[in-house]
Design a protein around this motif. Structure first.
Motif, short mmCIF file in Angstrom:
data_model
loop_
_atom_site.label_atom_id
_atom_site.label_comp_id
_atom_site.label_asym_id
_atom_site.label_seq_id
_atom_site.Cartn_x
_atom_site.Cartn_y
_atom_site.Cartn_z
N PHE A 1 -1.52 -2.51 -4.46
CA PHE A 1 -2.83 -1.91 -4.67
C PHE A 1 -2.76 -0.78 -5.68
O PHE A 1 -3.70 -0.02 -5.83
CB PHE A 1 -3.38 -1.38 -3.35
CG PHE A 1 -3.91 -2.45 -2.44
CD1 PHE A 1 -5.20 -2.92 -2.59
CD2 PHE A 1 -3.12 -2.99 -1.45
CE1 PHE A 1 -5.69 -3.91 -1.77
CE2 PHE A 1 -3.61 -3.98 -0.62
CZ PHE A 1 -4.90 -4.44 -0.78
N LEU B 1 -14.91 -3.52 -0.98
CA LEU B 1 -13.64 -3.92 -0.37
C LEU B 1 -13.30 -5.36 -0.75
O LEU B 1 -12.15 -5.68 -1.08
CB LEU B 1 -13.71 -3.77 1.14
CG LEU B 1 -12.52 -4.34 1.91
CD1 LEU B 1 -11.26 -3.56 1.59
CD2 LEU B 1 -12.76 -4.33 3.41
N LEU C 1 -9.94 -6.55 -2.75
CA LEU C 1 -9.01 -7.57 -2.27
C LEU C 1 -8.91 -8.72 -3.26
O LEU C 1 -7.83 -9.27 -3.48
CB LEU C 1 -9.45 -8.06 -0.89
CG LEU C 1 -9.15 -7.07 0.23
CD1 LEU C 1 -9.88 -7.45 1.49
CD2 LEU C 1 -7.66 -7.02 0.49
N ILE D 1 0.85 -1.19 0.00
CA ILE D 1 0.00 0.00 0.00
C ILE D 1 0.88 1.23 0.00
O ILE D 1 1.83 1.32 0.78
CB ILE D 1 -0.91 0.01 1.24
CG1 ILE D 1 -1.87 -1.17 1.20
CG2 ILE D 1 -1.68 1.31 1.33
CD1 ILE D 1 -2.52 -1.46 2.51
N TYR E 1 -10.12 3.41 -1.01
CA TYR E 1 -11.12 2.87 -0.10
C TYR E 1 -11.08 3.59 1.26
O TYR E 1 -12.11 3.85 1.87
CB TYR E 1 -10.90 1.36 0.08
CG TYR E 1 -11.90 0.71 1.00
CD1 TYR E 1 -13.22 0.56 0.59
CD2 TYR E 1 -11.55 0.28 2.26
CE1 TYR E 1 -14.14 0.00 1.42
CE2 TYR E 1 -12.47 -0.29 3.09
CZ TYR E 1 -13.77 -0.43 2.67
OH TYR E 1 -14.69 -0.99 3.50
N PHE E 2 -9.88 3.93 1.68
CA PHE E 2 -9.70 4.67 2.93
C PHE E 2 -10.47 5.99 2.88
O PHE E 2 -11.27 6.29 3.77
CB PHE E 2 -8.19 4.92 3.11
CG PHE E 2 -7.82 5.67 4.35
CD1 PHE E 2 -7.65 5.01 5.55
CD2 PHE E 2 -7.63 7.04 4.32
CE1 PHE E 2 -7.30 5.69 6.68
CE2 PHE E 2 -7.27 7.73 5.46
CZ PHE E 2 -7.10 7.06 6.64
N PHE F 1 -6.26 0.89 -1.99
CA PHE F 1 -6.49 0.92 -0.55
C PHE F 1 -6.71 2.36 -0.09
O PHE F 1 -7.61 2.65 0.68
CB PHE F 1 -5.30 0.32 0.19
CG PHE F 1 -5.48 0.33 1.68
CD1 PHE F 1 -6.17 -0.69 2.30
CD2 PHE F 1 -4.99 1.36 2.45
CE1 PHE F 1 -6.36 -0.67 3.67
CE2 PHE F 1 -5.19 1.39 3.82
CZ PHE F 1 -5.87 0.37 4.43
#
Lengths: 473, 510
Positions: free
Chosen positions: B197, B178, B182, B74, B137-138, B134
């Motif tokens: 990612f 999510l 993944l 990440i 998504y965060f 990632f």
């Protein structure tokens, strides 16, 4: 015993000496502050000595204990959590006029039992550790013995934990009859010979015993009552240290047995995991008591942990370790808030008591929000990375069913976390008699919040430590 | 570097506003305004400095890449192309509008309000610029919490219900996304041995068709809830209606755009084959949204609910444009995102102003407001006209481009969608006539636009007129980015099924 064995055992010996020191000190001078200071000192010195004994790891000290990076990591976690619980307990007990000193002796010996568990490599040390932990907890749960709830909780815990211990012992006996050894290393060798009825029955009975300790569904019935009745700092301890130690041990023991040789065991565990996630989250929706909500939340959190556990492999170890650390922080913080808010007249546990908390105690409300969001797995908090890690382990192992249940049930779970948060941020109905925020508890929750944010924003430090622990370099 | 700075300024500004809010409320507002304004300048400087041509290495300007959680592959990877920058510009513009309209409306917990507002904006800015899945998504999850607080603390009567509903709908979609992220991560890792990612690495991951379809559905669950597409839209009217004005502006103007942005940036480039197969369903969803949203809007008696439901209709055009997947339609979708952000945002400002003055949102209790507040009514009429797609205003350009593009891919959907023009005329005009024309109820008095509100309105009117009359600069900026995305992973598949690409999108626009 070689001197190096003793050096490796140093943290455990210091931890064992500290409750003795507390009791001796009480014999001469009964003072809350004195007992508290001794226990804090004991925990800190023990934690410091972890780095010393790290140099002698990995090392099997007698057939009973193994001191390796894994056990040292979890011992460190247990010590820090116990430290937080002591800090929270100090202010909490100050408000109550019981004999306070002995509490710390119990707390320290419970921590000793828990660290013995994570370092155990033999059924004997496993059982001894568990009993040291449980016996201390019986007394701790009943510590505010003026309260009927506390007594009721203690009795429930006593009876059910004893039954589960019986299951555990029987399971151990069956496995011993099959394997002829009680050592972890021996078990691993024997289990390669293939499954057998004795081993399966023994494993199943041990699973029941462990299921009770971890409060996994369908062995979860005692959890809400005990968490509700026990003093808030003790609930925090039961929810974190006691469960975490048993889970760490579960990982160690069952990694000796290859789950692939026991497919139905895998499915049983998967079923338990799904049940825990769903039951924990669904029943929490019906609660109006913050401690019970947290209890059900902890049931579901352990279900999530099982998902990572079942994924097996190094990634799963890392996920379990990270999740446990983040779960410790959030649970200690949540129960810490409940303890810190408790006034002299008792704990404030109903959702109505939290209405408009943010207008009265903005810092505490903010911290509680952070802890709940972490349990729900939202970003900027440790829980986000932890849940991500768990889901990642599950996806890697291709366990889509478990992962989908996890996703669905954590959406359900969101609802009750948000309910508590919504209550805190709603308009105040009437003045609630919040107590003064005690210094120790205040410091503890503040430090926990920093840890929560640090793990959530810059997780690579802890992940690095965990990966070094697993891959050993 | 600038992009990281933009997000950092928002977060720092929010924390500062929170701290200052305890001392002085005006200071908190001023700090927030300043922070967003600085970001606006930075965004414009990026837009002015960027060369938006189709280049080999990607049309991204100002990439920033540094390790974050290296053990898991990440990184903090930001970057912006024309599409991101236009949306970033919209974010800052509407951010300033939100602070200004809250000046009088929000009087409780001012510091905390601005902290949440700036944190939402930071989350949105992060979503538009993150190039690591990632990280994306965060930020995607990050914008939920402050938005939840904006609705739950400063909202109207049913705020608790609306905020929880909003939270749960978007979280459910987000978690499914999510899982797909993944899944993609591990597929790519197993295929190449590199676990990362990073957006550019993951684009073009090889996978079996069935797998790609499932993964795409996970992403769609996240994005279609946000846009929103029709079966999963029911959180929107509640959340928009119960939110304070600034919350409604951010929700309608920006949050919905993140879903559409995700479709363009991630879904189609990652899963071109599956998206091509899904395109008819996607276009059907768009058309259903256009018609159903418009019908719902017409049936409302609550002013904010009407505007909220009209958003569903307008965003239907965006979905339609994306799934028609040719340059014309995509250009239309992007312009629609910008114009809908401005026009609907401003309609919410008007609704908020009216509610502030009249203490009701029920249109039955209004009427004849034109005499009492001519400027306010005029502005409302302007944005109602924009919303119904009057030629010369931005929304017309957008919807017209989408219809033209769709016509080339699928005539039936284009014809069906064009009924949206008629339906939007019906509900927009009925809104104007119910509120501003007719007889004024006894004793109903209200103040006209304040200078602050007037200034905001003038700037926004100018922008809508500009886009409506001379969209060329915007088309040029977004064109390069869209072409890049099209030519990337998606181009090869979709170009076969759809029409050949036009050499210059802008030719059709004028």
């Amino acid at each position: 015993m070689a001197p190096d064995d003793l050096r490796a055992l140093l943290p455990f010996m210091i931890l064992a000496a500290s409750p003795v020191a507390v009791i001796l000190a009480i014999a001469f001078y009964r003072g809350h502050a004195l007992s508290f200071i001794i226990s804090i000192a004991g925990l800190l010195i023990s934690f410091g000595s972890l780095f010393y004994s790290f140099r002698y790891a990995p090392r099997a000290v007698t057939p009973l204990l193994i001191i390796d990076r894994y056990s040292l990591f979890f011992t460190g976690l247990i010590l820090l959590a116990t430290l937080a619980v002591s800090l929270i307990s100090f202010g909490y007990l100050e408000n109550r006029s019981y004999r306070r000193g002995e509490y710390y002796a119990l707390l320290l010996s419970a921590a000793l039992g828990a660290s013995t568990l994570v370092a155990s490599s033999h059924f004997a040390s496993f059982f001894l550790g568990l009993e040291i932990l449980s016996l201390s907890l019986y007394a701790m749960v009943a510590y505010t013995r003026g309260s009927r709830f506390s007594l009721e909780a203690a009795f429930k815990y006593l009876v059910l934990a004893s039954v589960s211990s019986a299951f555990l012992l029987f399971g151990m006996a069956l496995i011993y009859s099959y394997a002829g050894t009680m050592e972890l290393a021996g078990l691993a060798l024997v289990s390669r010979a293939g499954p057998s009825v004795f081993a399966t029955a023994g494993l199943a009975m041990m699973l029941v015993g462990i299921g009770f300790k971890l409060a996994l569904a369908p062995f979860h019935m005692w959890t809400p009552d005990v968490y509700e009745g026990a003093p808030a700092p003790v609930s925090a301890f039961v929810a974190t240290v006691s469960k975490g130690a048993v889970f760490a041990l579960l990982v160690r023991y069952f990694s000796a047995f290859s789950l692939h040789d026991y497919p139905y065991l895998f499915w049983v565990l998967a079923g338990i995991s799904i049940l825990s996630m769903l039951i924990g989250n669904l029943l929490a929706l019906l609660q109006n008591n913050v401690k019970r909500i947290l209890a059900y939340s902890s049931i579901s959190q352990l279900g999530y942990l099982l998902v990572a556990f079942l994924a097996s492999g190094p990634q799963s170890f890392a996920a379990v370790s990270y999740y446990l650390a983040s779960y410790f922080v959030a649970m200690l913080g949540s129960f810490g808030i409940v303890a810190v808010l408790a006034g002299p007249r008792g704990e404030l546990v109903n959702l109505e008591d939290y209405q408009g908390l943010v207008w009265n105690r903005p810092w505490l409300a903010g911290i509680f929000t952070g802890m709940l969001l972490s349990l729900a797995g939202l970003p900027l908090t440790a829980g986000f990375i932890a849940k991500f890690y768990i889901v990642s382990a599950g996806v890697q192992a291709g366990q889509w069913a478990l992962v989908l249940v996890l996703a669905a049930s954590s959406v359900i779970g969101l609802f009750y976390y948000v309910r508590v948060i919504a209550a805190m941020y709603s308009k105040r109905l009437e003045a609630v008699p919040y107590g003064e925020v005690p210094v120790g508890g205040g410091i503890a929750v503040a430090v926990l919040t920093v840890a929560l944010l640090w793990l959530g924003i810059w997780p690579s430090t802890l992940i690095g430590i965990i990966q070094r622990m697993i891959y050993g370099n | 570097m600038t992009l990281g700075l933009i997000i950092l300024i928002l977060i720092a500004g929010g924390v500062l506003a929170w701290a200052l809010g305890r001392v002085n409320e005006v200071l908190a507002r001023a700090v927030s305004l300043l922070a967003i304004f600085v970001d606006l300048i930075l965004t414009i400087s990026l837009l002015a400095g960027g060369e938006f041509r189709i280049s080999g290495g990607g049309a991204f300007v100002d990439q920033l890449k540094m390790p974050w959680i290296p053990q898991l592959g990440i990184s903090l990877h930001f970057g912006a192309d024309g599409l991101s920058l236009l949306l970033l510009l919209l974010t800052m513009l509407l951010g300033i509008v939100s602070v200004l309209v809250s000046w009088r409306e929000i009087t409780e917990r001012v510091g905390f309000f601005h902290f949440n507002l700036l944190l939402v904006l930071a989350g949105i800015a992060g979503v538009f610029t993150a190039l690591d899945l990632f990280l994306f998504y965060f930020f995607w999850e990050l914008m939920l919490i402050p938005m939840y607080f904006l609705i739950a603390v400063w909202g109207h009567e049913k705020r608790v219900y609306a905020s929880i509903k909003f939270f749960i709908f978007t979280q459910a979609g987000g978690l499914l996304m999510l899982l797909s992220i993944l899944g993609l991560f591990y597929l790519h890792g197993q295929d190449t041995g590199v676990y990362t990612f990073d957006y550019f690495s993951l684009v073009g991951t090889r996978m079996p068709y069935a797998v790609s379809f499932w993964l795409m559905l996970g992403f769609l669950a996240g994005f279609l809830v946000k846009v929103p597409a029709v079966p999963v839209h029911s959180w929107l009217p509640d959340a928009h209606t119960e939110a304070p004005t600034a919350g409604s502006v951010v929700l309608a103007g920006l949050l919905l755009k993140t879903g559409a942005y995700g479709l363009i940036r991630f879904v189609v480039p990652f899963f071109p084959d599956a998206s091509a197969a899904f395109a008819p369903v996607g276009m059907a969803l768009g058309v259903a949204g256009i018609i159903y949203g418009a019908v719902l809007a017409f049936g409302q008696t609550d002013m904010k609910r009407l505007i909220a439901n009209s958003s569903i209709s307008h965003m239907g055009f965006v979905i339609l444009g994306i799934y028609a997947w040719n340059t014309l339609a995509l250009q239309g979708a992007v312009i629609q995102m910008l114009c809908h952000g401005i026009s609907t945002g401003m309609l919410f400002v008007i609704a908020g102003a009216l509610q502030d003055r009249l203490h009701t949102r029920e249109m039955a209790r209004m009427g004849g407001l034109w005499d009492a507040a001519p400027a306010l009514s005029g502005v409302a009429l302007f944005f109602a006209m924009a919303s119904l797609g009057l030629p010369g205003l931005g929304n017309f350009v957008a919807e017209f481009l989408v219809l033209m593009g769709t016509f080339r891919s699928d005539m039936v959907y284009s014809v069906l969608a064009s009924t949206g023009f008629v339906l939007s005329t019906i509900y927009s005009l009925s809104f104007v006539s119910r509120v501003f024309h007719g007889r004024r109820p006894e004793g109903l008095a209200l103040a006209d636009l304040s200078p602050r509100e007037g200034a905001v309105s003038l700037v926004m009117i100018a922008l809508i007129l500009w886009i409506g009359l001379y969209p060329q600069p915007i088309l040029r900026v977004s064109g390069a980015a869209l072409k890049e995305i099209e030519l990337g992973a998606a181009g090869r598949q979709m170009a076969e099924t759809a029409v050949p690409l036009l050499p210059e999108a802008s030719n059709g626009a004028r």
